[in-house]
Design a protein around this motif. Sequence first.
Motif, PDB file in Angstrom:
ATOM      1  N   THR A   1       0.733  -9.226  12.664  1.00  0.00           N
ATOM      2  CA  THR A   1       0.515  -7.876  12.119  1.00  0.00           C
ATOM      3  C   THR A   1       0.540  -6.832  13.225  1.00  0.00           C
ATOM      4  OG1 THR A   1      -0.804  -8.746  10.289  1.00  0.00           O
ATOM      5  CG2 THR A   1      -1.093  -6.418  10.843  1.00  0.00           C
TER       6      THR A   1
ATOM      7  N   VAL B   1       5.582  -2.858   9.449  1.00  0.00           N
ATOM      8  CA  VAL B   1       4.529  -2.744   8.436  1.00  0.00           C
ATOM      9  C   VAL B   1       3.710  -1.493   8.718  1.00  0.00           C
ATOM     10  CG1 VAL B   1       4.377  -5.247   8.122  1.00  0.00           C
ATOM     11  CG2 VAL B   1       2.840  -4.104   9.746  1.00  0.00           C
TER      12      VAL B   1
ATOM     13  N   GLU C   1       0.638  -1.283   6.618  1.00  0.00           N
ATOM     14  CA  GLU C   1      -0.598  -1.554   5.887  1.00  0.00           C
ATOM     15  C   GLU C   1      -1.854  -1.248   6.710  1.00  0.00           C
ATOM     16  OE1 GLU C   1       2.490  -3.775   3.689  1.00  0.00           O
ATOM     17  OE2 GLU C   1       1.962  -3.519   5.802  1.00  0.00           O
TER      18      GLU C   1
ATOM     19  N   GLN D   1      -2.561   2.365   6.359  1.00  0.00           N
ATOM     20  CA  GLN D   1      -3.061   2.694   5.037  1.00  0.00           C
ATOM     21  C   GLN D   1      -4.530   2.287   4.896  1.00  0.00           C
ATOM     22  OE1 GLN D   1      -1.205   4.364   2.464  1.00  0.00           O
ATOM     23  NE2 GLN D   1      -3.378   4.609   1.934  1.00  0.00           N
ATOM     24  N   THR D   2      -4.888   1.150   5.462  1.00  0.00           N
ATOM     25  CA  THR D   2      -6.285   0.710   5.425  1.00  0.00           C
ATOM     26  C   THR D   2      -7.194   1.721   6.096  1.00  0.00           C
ATOM     27  OG1 THR D   2      -5.637  -1.632   5.406  1.00  0.00           O
ATOM     28  CG2 THR D   2      -7.878  -1.111   6.157  1.00  0.00           C
TER      29      THR D   2
END
Length: 575
Positions: free
Chosen positions: A406, A415, A417, A420-421
Amino acid sequence: MPAPPPAPAPQLSFDELGTPLRDVVFVVLDLETTGGSAQRDTITEVGAVKMRGGERIGELATLVDPGTGIPPQVVALTGITTALVTGAPRLPQVLPSVLEFLAGGVLVAHNAPFDAGFLRAACERHGVAWPRPPVLCTARLARAVLTREEAPSVKLSALAELFGTATRPTHRALADARATVEVLHHLLERIGNLGVQSLEELLTLVRDATPHRPTERQRRNRHLARAVPSAPGVYLFRGARDEVLYVGTSGDLQRRVRSYFTAGERRRRIRDMVAQAERVDTIVCAHALEAGVHELRLIAAHRPRYNRRSRNPNASWWVAATAEAFPRLSVVSTPRDGALGPFRSQSDAKEAVDTVLEAVPLRPCTLRIPARGAAAGPCVLYELHRCAAPCAGYQDVDGYAPAVATWRDLVHGAVDEPLQTLADEVATLAAGERFESAARRRDRLAGLVRALGRAQRLTALAELAEVVGARPDGRGGWELAVVRHGRLAAAGVARRGVPPMPVVDALRAGATTVLPGPGPLRGATPEEMRLLHGWLTAGGTRLVLSTQPWEEPARGAGSWAEWARRARPVEVAVD
């Protein structure tokens, strides 16, 4: 006593320093009014004298009917009575003639803010556009040029007495304007000793009202600028041991270098540098981009003591995953493949690490953990749910690998994400009225987005084996640049009327060979890459060719750039 004439040292020609004073049209103006407030009072008389090259080329004088009575104290001062102005033209009739007389000239007045303020207020009151001419105040000029011993007062009457002007001020507009003309000429005779020889330098001198007289060594060093060409490029001041003292760039080397020997140069450290200089070397460049790149490279190579950027010209910091069974994030000064950066400071890099760890479950500790074998027990980070405790054997290499993947995908823009988290956490904190925490999280996320965006943009450029850009030069031609792996390999111009593609082919054939190095930037320096990326992506630049597609990740930080730009301080609740 008038100052002695300047020594016969090499002088700068007017044409080399801006608008020559001999070509400037000075409109010396004086107004008489009904009082001292531009918003409340109005003009009763206008007198103006137009000068160029020391010659009088026109005069304007008129009484103005203010449409109201003139106060007794003003009558006593000026001798202008209500009866005298009765029947004179009103201000709306006079104003167009005054502005036409002023057009294209420099407005000169003694206590210029007063006269310019009345004219500007008159324009606003009668719906006329104020032309915003350059304004020169002879009172401020006198204070900048004359010592207080020589001129304790800079009133017009005192200066007329000091210089023995033929016309003495009488508080009538034309007479005072004529007296101001003579005072102006005497003051202009003095400014040669200050190195002021252009309108731009004159206005700077008056604005600052603190003359910085060039030292005798600076005067003697003017000859260093004799052979400097009038072309874009880089200049290097060298000292007695041939060391480089200072590096700079200019679109006109001759004008820029010569300006260092005038009163226009007011920086103390640069004046000290000029006094030490023994030689000025120049490198003529095709255009500003090439000059900027050469400047960066020369500063990095010579570390000139008078360039502020010389201390650590290419210093940068990176965030990289360590080479371990359970990698952690480390702040390093040498870029590695897959690293995030560059950061301008170590603290910025550390803050990025802390932000990433809030969304990516990498271990925050600094232990070296073998692939097999475990410590006696987990640390407190496990209890705080900030680590899955691979040190205690609670997580194996395969279970840890997704977090590493990640991180790598986040850096490469595969990515988003984690971003966004983090954004969701900011929204949750704000909704819960935890505004201070939300503001801190938001600012850290915005910083991470900017760092990722910068890294992904520069990495994409560094991957290109060759890209050629063309930018209009503003004269019907093209500025051209060949960039290879994030470094300028060749630069040139195709003048107006010259087919550009043969010039491009010639530049490519003679361009420097660039072999990609290690790290995300393939060996290029961050500063040079920022300069090149800005030039290639600026409005007006066209990409002539690229040996491979120039791609930036679709899910990278670029898609979050607008979020980062629009981030505003969250309102903090106050009890």
